[in-house]
Design an enzyme around this catalytic site. Structure first.
Site, short mmCIF file in Angstrom:
data_model
loop_
_atom_site.label_atom_id
_atom_site.label_comp_id
_atom_site.label_asym_id
_atom_site.label_seq_id
_atom_site.Cartn_x
_atom_site.Cartn_y
_atom_site.Cartn_z
N THR A 469 9.41 -3.33 -2.34
CA THR A 469 9.27 -4.19 -1.17
C THR A 469 10.35 -5.26 -1.06
O THR A 469 10.40 -5.98 -0.06
CB THR A 469 7.90 -4.88 -1.19
OG1 THR A 469 7.74 -5.54 -2.45
CG2 THR A 469 6.78 -3.86 -1.04
N PRO A 628 14.32 -11.57 6.53
CA PRO A 628 13.96 -10.82 7.74
C PRO A 628 14.28 -9.34 7.66
O PRO A 628 13.57 -8.51 8.25
CB PRO A 628 14.78 -11.51 8.83
CG PRO A 628 14.99 -12.90 8.32
CD PRO A 628 15.14 -12.75 6.84
N GLN A 634 9.31 -3.71 6.02
CA GLN A 634 7.91 -3.57 5.61
C GLN A 634 7.00 -3.25 6.79
O GLN A 634 6.12 -2.40 6.70
CB GLN A 634 7.45 -4.86 4.92
CG GLN A 634 7.89 -4.99 3.49
CD GLN A 634 7.26 -3.94 2.60
OE1 GLN A 634 6.07 -3.99 2.32
NE2 GLN A 634 8.04 -2.98 2.18
N GLY A 700 3.14 -7.12 3.58
CA GLY A 700 3.08 -5.70 3.25
C GLY A 700 1.94 -4.94 3.88
O GLY A 700 2.10 -3.78 4.26
N GLU A 701 0.76 -5.55 3.99
CA GLU A 701 -0.42 -4.82 4.45
C GLU A 701 -0.63 -4.87 5.96
O GLU A 701 -1.09 -3.91 6.57
CB GLU A 701 -1.69 -5.39 3.79
CG GLU A 701 -1.54 -5.90 2.39
CD GLU A 701 -1.79 -4.86 1.32
OE1 GLU A 701 -2.56 -3.94 1.56
OE2 GLU A 701 -1.19 -4.98 0.24
#
Length: 736
Positions: A469, A628, A634, A700-701
């Protein structure tokens, strides 16, 4: 003055290692004298092992040992403790049953034996020759079957306020609908792998792990070792999406095998077993009962969800975690229940709970809007919560209304024709849909070390993981921001229990957790450097420490500038080191979440039965955007994953015997290049200083949440068909 680097797009500092092949993953480590292991997996879904015939396999070339329940070492279970925010002391496995613990088979693909041989090919050939005879029992093969046969047990993370049932019955308008989602399988590029060896009574392993500290704690318990006698390393991970958060049976089995044979052993879980023995997103069934008054204001919400779990462990998919707070409503009930089936234990999968939960909630919100004769956007704006009513706390930061306006304008929502099937281009019918996205925001305890070195470089170390990530780069940005050193002079080491303990890499909490720890350690190192600088023989001898500023890798006082290396050289020192323990977010006065919205354009060609997502426009509010370039990546990846959830992905088991039916990439369908839509992302970039000094929340989610609902709502606009069970396939659309 040092130029700011946080908030400026940066290429990943580990990118060259990855594209050149120099980044070494868990199965890339070849130890002296290493052996290879291959598993034997159950071919039934439930029953007992009657006999294991390994005579022929034992005689095959290269075979060193075959382990099974009849000869496996006796190990200890782990207590399975974990709490947030105390993640540094995590000690958890999702499948608590140890490998080869007894002769019981609980799910298809369960380990029943392990072959260790001199080469991978020899181990695999011998594994295929092991003959296992079973006493087969009738398995429970699906959530529906589990609910019918044995009902459900209460799960956790429920919520209740007000009196939702009487409010529902007396409301002006009501809906009562059920949504379903199938089993989804984590399919990271890197499969699970372990390379383990023992040396002088200490256990070492390279592991594809999202939590090396937790992994170490588990193994220490299982093998009855002090934690400092176990070292777990995961410098690079080919993603995990949650499947690599916790140890699975293969890792324990390989560590035990290495001890038995007295040599290093390497193992990689085959792709087929990624579908059986390393977790999955469970099957869900969600009943949504919503009601409004005559003006369209929500007066009652009930979100009752059921999910499948294994017969050995209890896992709750908290589908209603967002429902309790996203919309304003005085009368709310959220409940979670689970039912046991003969599959492997489920686990967290990117945005656990929220991804399937928001499919149900945001689909139901659309249905409720239409029942009121309202535009779905207007209905959401009318009902958005201005505080967290489930906790009675204000939001730490919430710019969802602005996100909705920005994304709606960019897709042209107000210009669309709201009539079903009214928008066309050529043979395609165009549909627009929207869905809010939402995810929790955490900052958890994390330790870090930063060393300013005599060669003018810096080293940052932390025992958390970069799962692909961009954490390496964020750590380097943090050091650079405070020291002024360029990124190329900052070395970052992550993913080992030899470093200061870090958190699990999951839950979208890594960035908000690691930055304060790295910043604290950097400031400590700089403070030591200042003290060295004012000592006798130092370049600023006799000056007051507080008069020394830091700019561009130098200490500055007035017109004089001295580089870090010169300061250390003046004292014949090799380093200035800082160690810091961050406490995580301890603010109890606010509710912390991230917010966003997806707008989706789908196109349906009824002549050839082709459905595609043509465009996604998203606006995301995750606090300060540190990098960014990585942040946008992501969200883009999460959107593609959401398209997979909406249109393609479903793990299937044979309804006759419960065995996996599509446990490969030929039949488990995921989005490919031809399925990629035009993606337009706006990152709002409002720092949330309530969560920490840098104002960053996780990203991330959140991008995967709400996307499936936005697709389903767009499909309804295009076709008039409300698909309440994922995935949305052409077969479902073709039904009359």
């Amino acid at each position: 003055m040092t130029q700011p680097i946080i908030g400026i797009p940066q290429r990943r500092i580990d990118g060259r290692l990855k594209v050149t092949g120099d980044a070494r993953y868990a199965a890339d480590h070849n130890m002296p004298g290493m052996l290879y292991a291959y598993g034997v997996y159950s071919t039934i879904a439930k029953g007992r092992i009657r006999t294991i015939d390994d005579v022929q396999a034992t005689k095959m070339p290269g075979v060193v040992h075959i382990l099974h329940h009849g000869n496996f070492p006796r190990l200890h279970r782990t207590p399975g403790l974990m709490s947030v925010p105390a993640v540094l002391s995590a000690n958890r496995m999702d499948e608590k049953r140890l490998p080869f613990e007894d002769d019981r088979v609980h799910y298809p693909g369960q380990f029943v034996a392990l072959v260790v041989a001199r080469t991978f090919e020899q181990a695999r050939a011998a594994a295929y020759s092991v003959k296992v005879d079973y006493d087969t029992e009738e398995p429970i093969k699906s959530l529906a079957e589990g609910l019918r046969i044995q009902g459900a047990r209460a799960g956790n993370r429920g919520h209740s306020r007000g009196n939702p049932e009487p409010a529902y019955l007396s409301a002006a308008r009501r809906i009562d609908v059920t949504y379903t989602t199938p089993v989804e399988t984590h399919s990271p590029m890197e499969m699970h792998a372990t390379t383990a060896w023992w040396q002088d009574g200490k256990l070492f392993l390279y592991e594809g792990s999202q939590g090396v500290v937790n992994h170490r704690n588990v193994l220490a318990n299982v093998f009855d070792l002090p934690p400092d006698r176990v070292e777990v390393r995961a410098p690079f991970i080919g993603s995990g999406f949650g499947s690599k958060l916790w140890p699975w049976p293969h890792s324990i089995a390989i560590c035990a095998a290495a001890k038995v044979v007295g040599r290093p052993v390497q193992f990689m879980l085959p792709r087929a077993q990624m579908f059986t023995t390393a977790g999955h997103r469970p099957e869900t069934q969600q009943r949504m009962r919503l009601a409004t008054d005559s003006t369209g204001k929500l007066v009652s919400i009930r979100h009752e969800s059921y999910n499948s779990t294994s017969t050995t462990d209890t896992y709750t998919e908290a589908c209603g975690g967002v429902t309790r707070s996203l919309y304003s409503c005085p009368d709310v009930l959220v409940s979670h229940k689970n039912s046991q089936v003969n599959r492997g234990t489920p686990t967290s999968m990117r945005a656990p709970g929220a991804a399937p939960g928001l499919f149900a909630l945001e689909s139901a919100i659309d249905e409720m809007a239409l029942a009121n004769g309202m535009d779905p956007l207007d209905f959401r704006q009318l009902n958005l919560a201005t505080m967290d009513e489930s906790l009675g706390l204000p939001w730490s930061s919430n710019h969802l209304p602005e996100a909705i306006e920005i994304a709606a304008a960019r897709i042209g929502w107000r210009q669309r024709d709201a009539r079903i099937g009214s928008m066309r281009e050529g043979d395609e019918i165009i549909g627009y849909g929207m869905g809010a996205c939402n995810w929790e925001a955490y900052s958890v305890p994390t330790d870090a070390r930063v060393t300013l070195r005599a060669d003018g470089t810096a080293l940052a170390q932390c025992g958390l993981q970069d799962i692909g990530t961009g954490t390496y780069t964020i750590v380097a940005q943090t050091v650079s921001q405070l020291t002024g050193l360029p990124l190329e002079r900052i070395e970052v080491e992550l993913g080992s229990t030899a470093y200061p303990p870090g958190a699990l890499s999951g839950g979208s909490w890594v960035t908000a957790s690691v930055m304060p720890a790295i910043a604290g350690a950097t400031r400590q190192a700089l403070e030591k450097l200042r003290q060295y600088a004012v000592m006798d023989s130092g370049p600023f001898a006799g000056a007051e420490v507080q008069t020394l500023n830091v700019e561009n890798g130098e200490l500055v006082s007035g017109d004089r500038r001295v580089g870090f290396a010169e300061v250390l050289s003046s004292q014949r020192l090799s380093r200035a080191e800082g160690n810091f323990q961050s406490a995580g977010n301890t603010d109890k006065q606010h509710s912390f979440r991230s917010f966003g919205v997806h707008f989706v354009e789908v196109r349906w060609d009824p002549g050839i039965s082709r459905l595609r997502v043509a465009r996604v426009v998203s606006a995301i509010d995750v606090g300060k955007v540190v990098n960014p370039l990585a942040a946008r990546n992501q969200v883009e990846g999460a959107i593609v994953m959401g398209i997979g959830m909406a249109l393609f992905e479903a793990s299937e088991n044979d309804p006759r015997d419960g065995l996996p039916a599509n446990n490969n990439f030929a039949e488990y369908v995921v989005p490919v290049h031809a399925d990629q839509p035009e993606i337009d992302i706006t990152l709002l970039d409002y720092p949330d200083y309530n969560i920490g000094e840098f104002g960053a929340r996780g990203i991330g989610e959140i991008g995967v949440t709400g996307l499936a609902a936005a697709v389903a709502n767009a499909v309804y606009h295009a076709t008039g068909k409300r698909i309440r069970g994922l995935p949305i396939t052409k077969e479902k659309l073709m039904k009359v």
